[in-house]
Design a protein around this motif. Structure first.
Motif, PDB file in Angstrom:
ATOM      1  N   TRP A 176       9.447  31.339 -23.105  1.00 51.04           N
ATOM      2  CA  TRP A 176       8.995  29.954 -22.967  1.00 51.04           C
ATOM      3  C   TRP A 176       8.377  29.447 -24.271  1.00 51.04           C
ATOM      4  O   TRP A 176       8.557  28.296 -24.641  1.00 51.04           O
ATOM      5  N   GLY A 177       7.668  30.308 -24.961  1.00 57.23           N
ATOM      6  CA  GLY A 177       7.084  29.907 -26.239  1.00 57.23           C
ATOM      7  C   GLY A 177       8.144  29.607 -27.286  1.00 57.23           C
ATOM      8  O   GLY A 177       8.026  28.656 -28.061  1.00 57.23           O
ATOM      9  N   LEU A 178       9.193  30.397 -27.319  1.00 59.21           N
ATOM     10  CA  LEU A 178      10.273  30.167 -28.273  1.00 59.21           C
ATOM     11  C   LEU A 178      11.164  29.005 -27.851  1.00 59.21           C
ATOM     12  O   LEU A 178      11.870  28.434 -28.687  1.00 59.21           O
ATOM     13  N   ASN A 179      11.155  28.664 -26.572  1.00 58.11           N
ATOM     14  CA  ASN A 179      12.006  27.611 -26.038  1.00 58.11           C
ATOM     15  C   ASN A 179      11.806  26.286 -26.776  1.00 58.11           C
ATOM     16  O   ASN A 179      12.772  25.644 -27.182  1.00 58.11           O
ATOM     17  N   LEU A 180      10.571  25.854 -26.950  1.00 57.19           N
ATOM     18  CA  LEU A 180      10.311  24.579 -27.616  1.00 57.19           C
ATOM     19  C   LEU A 180      10.668  24.628 -29.099  1.00 57.19           C
ATOM     20  O   LEU A 180      11.172  23.649 -29.649  1.00 57.19           O
ATOM     21  N   ILE A 181      10.433  25.753 -29.724  1.00 58.93           N
ATOM     22  CA  ILE A 181      10.752  25.876 -31.148  1.00 58.93           C
ATOM     23  C   ILE A 181      12.263  25.800 -31.361  1.00 58.93           C
ATOM     24  O   ILE A 181      12.754  25.050 -32.209  1.00 58.93           O
TER      25      ILE A 181
ATOM     26  N   GLN B 127       6.276  14.873 -34.097  1.00 54.02           N
ATOM     27  CA  GLN B 127       6.108  15.578 -35.359  1.00 54.02           C
ATOM     28  C   GLN B 127       5.494  16.960 -35.135  1.00 54.02           C
ATOM     29  O   GLN B 127       5.715  17.872 -35.913  1.00 54.02           O
ATOM     30  N   ASN B 128       4.739  17.097 -34.044  1.00 52.35           N
ATOM     31  CA  ASN B 128       3.997  18.319 -33.774  1.00 52.35           C
ATOM     32  C   ASN B 128       4.469  18.924 -32.454  1.00 52.35           C
ATOM     33  O   ASN B 128       4.275  18.342 -31.396  1.00 52.35           O
ATOM     34  N   VAL B 129       5.089  20.089 -32.510  1.00 51.63           N
ATOM     35  CA  VAL B 129       5.617  20.738 -31.313  1.00 51.63           C
ATOM     36  C   VAL B 129       4.486  21.181 -30.385  1.00 51.63           C
ATOM     37  O   VAL B 129       4.635  21.153 -29.165  1.00 51.63           O
ATOM     38  N   SER B 130       3.354  21.554 -30.929  1.00 50.41           N
ATOM     39  CA  SER B 130       2.249  22.028 -30.078  1.00 50.41           C
ATOM     40  C   SER B 130       1.728  20.924 -29.161  1.00 50.41           C
ATOM     41  O   SER B 130       1.327  21.194 -28.029  1.00 50.41           O
ATOM     42  N   ALA B 131       1.737  19.686 -29.623  1.00 49.21           N
ATOM     43  CA  ALA B 131       1.304  18.581 -28.766  1.00 49.21           C
ATOM     44  C   ALA B 131       2.238  18.417 -27.576  1.00 49.21           C
ATOM     45  O   ALA B 131       1.803  18.172 -26.453  1.00 49.21           O
TER      46      ALA B 131
END
Length: 194
Positions: free
Chosen positions: A86-91, A154-158
């Motif tokens: 799941w963490g790699l999914n957004l990246i 611009q920010n994936v963490s958001a």
């Protein structure tokens, strides 16, 4: 089936494991209907490993504490796999969205998913319309909006934090609208999801 149920399985709640198994089996898609495919695969793998181990060990002299310990270890490993995927999914999605438009990206994702899961489709007469609507709203529409937002962010963490806010808000809405009782274990799972 939400993250709090997966966490309940991860800490070894056998009752929650039965609930997850029933929910995964009862979705009509062999375990991945409305769930995100990453969650369904990891939970399915944990349950499959457990039941394969149980069949091998199910003898009159079998040691139940050993089986429970093995199941907890398998679930913890699978929850680690879920977190990593799941963490790699957004990246990976952000990288893919640099070349493919969001709606095409969503279509491709769900076309591959449908092709992989179609052999497991279990048609339940009278319930398929509701299942298709739920799958489209919580799956395709959800990911289409997520990818549209991810493509302009611009920010994936958001985006990751905003998408995870669905867990506590869904729980709060279930309390307010459905009168559901939420106990400490679910709140712990929600807290752990952040």
């Amino acid at each position: 089936v939400g993250i709090e149920d997966a966490v309940a399985v991860g800490v070894g709640d056998v009752g929650a494991a039965v609930v997850v198994a029933e929910a995964v089996g009862g979705l009509g898609l062999g375990g991945a209907g409305v769930l995100a495919v990453d969650d369904a695969v990891a939970i399915g793998v944990a349950l499959a490993r457990f039941f394969a181990f149980w069949r091998r060990m199910a003898a009159p002299a079998c040691d139940l504490p050993l089986i429970v310990a093995w199941f907890r270890l398998t679930c913890a490993w699978s929850l680690g796999e879920i977190t990593l995927i799941w963490g790699l999914n957004l990246i990976v999605s952000k990288i893919g969205l640099a070349t493919v438009p969001p709606m095409l990206f969503t279509t491709l994702r769900f076309a591959v998913l449908a092709a992989l899961l179609f052999p497991f489709l279990r048609v339940v007469p009278g319930k398929m319309n509701a299942m298709v609507v739920a799958a489209l709203l919580s799956g395709a529409a959800n990911f289409a909006l997520l990818f549209a937002g991810l493509s302009i962010a611009q920010n994936v963490s958001a985006v990751a934090i905003a998408s995870q806010l669905g867990v506590p808000f869904t729980t709060l809405m279930s309390v307010a609208l459905l009168g559901e009782t939420v106990r400490w274990r679910r709140w712990t799972g929600i807290a752990m999801s952040f």
